[in-house]
Design a protein around this motif. Structure first.
Motif: not given
Length: 160
Positions: A90, A33, A30-31, A131, A134, A27
């Motif tokens: 999610t 946040n 690629w995320y 999103m 991401d 995570a």
């Protein structure tokens, strides 16, 4: 209530995209946040498994724990907050697309307490932008725009 859905087509097989995206340890790659991930239970993808995330959103540091509530490997993953600042769910889904590609859908739903409906009107577009960014980063990583180590790891998963 905030309910934001985004999707992207990634030129990689469904099983490879799902294996990478569903792994919480990936995570932070690629995320934008998510800053840190820690397993609260034994590190295995199973119903009831829990993972703690440390994130940065709207200038605030957030810590929350997600619990896996639905798991259909390679097709669907649903996580709900077990602990955190507000209830959130999610959902990832992966479907096959033309030419061996994968369509990945990312959906976040929740009801931030203390936020009037008007703030939710502002929050949803901000979440949607984040999103989309991401998913674009995930696409870049998996299609070869990421680091060599990431590409090699993804290629190994394709072969297994």
């Amino acid at each position: 209530m905030v309910d934001v859905v985004t999707e992207i087509e990634i030129r990689r097989p469904r099983v490879a995209v799902a294996a990478y995206a569903a792994n919480p340890e990936n995570a932070p790659a690629w995320y934008s946040n998510i800053k840190a991930v820690r397993w609260e239970t034994a590190p295995a993808m199973a119903l009831g498994s829990k993972v703690a995330f440390r994130a940065q959103f709207l200038g605030k540091s957030l810590e929350y724990v997600y619990e896996f509530t639905e798991l259909d490997p390679g097709r669907k993953l649903v996580m709900r907050t077990a602990q955190g600042p507000f209830p959130m769910q999610t959902t990832y889904t992966w479907t096959e697309a033309a030419g061996g590609s994968t369509r990945m859908t990312l959906r976040n739903t929740g009801t931030p307490p203390g936020f009037p409906a008007v703030v939710n009107l502002v929050m949803a577009p901000m979440m949607r932008r984040a999103m989309r960014k991401d998913l674009a980063k995930l696409k870049s990583l998996l299609e070869g725009g990421g680091s060599q180590a990431t590409q090699e790891k993804t290629q190994r998963k394709d072969k297994s």
